[in-house]
Motif scaffolding. Structure first.
Motif, short mmCIF file in Angstrom:
data_model
loop_
_atom_site.label_atom_id
_atom_site.label_comp_id
_atom_site.label_asym_id
_atom_site.label_seq_id
_atom_site.Cartn_x
_atom_site.Cartn_y
_atom_site.Cartn_z
N GLU A 91 0.83 -1.21 0.00
CA GLU A 91 0.00 0.00 0.00
C GLU A 91 0.87 1.26 0.00
N ILE A 92 1.94 1.22 0.76
CA ILE A 92 2.87 2.35 0.80
C ILE A 92 3.51 2.54 -0.57
N LEU A 93 3.93 1.43 -1.20
CA LEU A 93 4.54 1.49 -2.52
C LEU A 93 3.57 2.08 -3.55
N LYS A 94 2.32 1.62 -3.52
CA LYS A 94 1.31 2.14 -4.45
C LYS A 94 1.06 3.63 -4.23
N ALA A 95 1.04 4.05 -2.97
CA ALA A 95 0.82 5.47 -2.66
C ALA A 95 1.99 6.32 -3.17
N ARG A 96 3.21 5.83 -3.00
CA ARG A 96 4.38 6.57 -3.49
C ARG A 96 4.36 6.70 -5.01
N TYR A 97 3.94 5.63 -5.69
CA TYR A 97 3.83 5.67 -7.15
C TYR A 97 2.73 6.65 -7.57
N ALA A 98 1.62 6.63 -6.88
CA ALA A 98 0.51 7.52 -7.20
C ALA A 98 0.89 8.99 -6.99
N ARG A 99 1.71 9.26 -5.99
CA ARG A 99 2.15 10.64 -5.73
C ARG A 99 3.26 11.08 -6.68
N GLY A 100 3.81 10.14 -7.46
CA GLY A 100 4.87 10.48 -8.39
C GLY A 100 6.25 10.48 -7.76
N GLU A 101 6.38 9.89 -6.59
CA GLU A 101 7.69 9.85 -5.92
C GLU A 101 8.63 8.87 -6.61
N ILE A 102 8.07 7.83 -7.21
CA ILE A 102 8.87 6.85 -7.94
C ILE A 102 8.25 6.64 -9.32
N ASP A 103 9.08 6.23 -10.28
CA ASP A 103 8.56 6.00 -11.63
C ASP A 103 8.09 4.55 -11.76
N GLU A 104 7.56 4.22 -12.95
CA GLU A 104 6.99 2.89 -13.18
C GLU A 104 8.04 1.79 -13.04
N GLU A 105 9.23 2.05 -13.55
CA GLU A 105 10.30 1.05 -13.47
C GLU A 105 10.65 0.75 -12.00
N GLU A 106 10.79 1.79 -11.21
CA GLU A 106 11.10 1.60 -9.78
C GLU A 106 9.94 0.90 -9.08
N PHE A 107 8.72 1.28 -9.40
CA PHE A 107 7.54 0.64 -8.81
C PHE A 107 7.55 -0.86 -9.08
N ASN A 108 7.75 -1.23 -10.37
CA ASN A 108 7.73 -2.65 -10.73
C ASN A 108 8.87 -3.43 -10.07
N ARG A 109 10.05 -2.81 -10.00
CA ARG A 109 11.19 -3.49 -9.35
C ARG A 109 10.89 -3.76 -7.88
N ARG A 110 10.38 -2.75 -7.20
CA ARG A 110 10.09 -2.93 -5.76
C ARG A 110 8.90 -3.86 -5.54
N ARG A 111 7.91 -3.80 -6.43
CA ARG A 111 6.75 -4.71 -6.32
C ARG A 111 7.20 -6.15 -6.42
N GLU A 112 8.08 -6.42 -7.39
CA GLU A 112 8.59 -7.79 -7.55
C GLU A 112 9.34 -8.25 -6.31
N GLU A 113 10.11 -7.35 -5.71
CA GLU A 113 10.83 -7.68 -4.46
C GLU A 113 9.84 -8.03 -3.35
N LEU A 114 8.79 -7.25 -3.26
CA LEU A 114 7.80 -7.49 -2.19
C LEU A 114 7.02 -8.79 -2.41
N GLU A 115 6.86 -9.19 -3.67
CA GLU A 115 6.06 -10.38 -3.98
C GLU A 115 6.87 -11.67 -3.90
N LYS A 116 8.19 -11.56 -3.71
CA LYS A 116 9.03 -12.76 -3.57
C LYS A 116 8.62 -13.51 -2.31
N PRO A 117 8.62 -14.85 -2.41
CA PRO A 117 8.26 -15.65 -1.23
C PRO A 117 9.29 -15.60 -0.13
#
Length: 75
Positions: free
Chosen positions: A49-75
């Motif tokens: 949720e924090i990551l999505k909020a940062r992306y929505a506010r424009g603090e991070i770009d799409e590439e950074e969002f996807n990289r961090r999302r993948e890290e968070l989704e790792k088992p």
């Protein structure tokens, strides 16, 4: 005319009002500063949720969002 207390009818009443108003303003200011804390996001949100909020506010770009999302989704 002067009041019986030697003042203009306000006496200590006006002074006490000013004292309490100033005291309340100081208390409100202190509570506001303390409640702001360290500026960290509230801990009741998940990392995603924090990551999505940062992306929505424009603090991070799409590439950074996807990289961090993948890290968070790792088992």
């Amino acid at each position: 005319m002067h009041g019986s207390d030697g003042g203009w009818g306000f006496g200590m009443g006006l002074g006490m009002w000013v004292f309490w108003i100033v005291l309340i303003i100081i208390i409100v200011a202190v509570v506001k500063v303390i409640s702001q804390g360290s500026g960290l996001p509230p801990q009741d949100k998940s990392p995603m949720e924090i990551l999505k909020a940062r992306y929505a506010r424009g603090e991070i770009d799409e590439e950074e969002f996807n990289r961090r999302r993948e890290e968070l989704e790792k088992p």
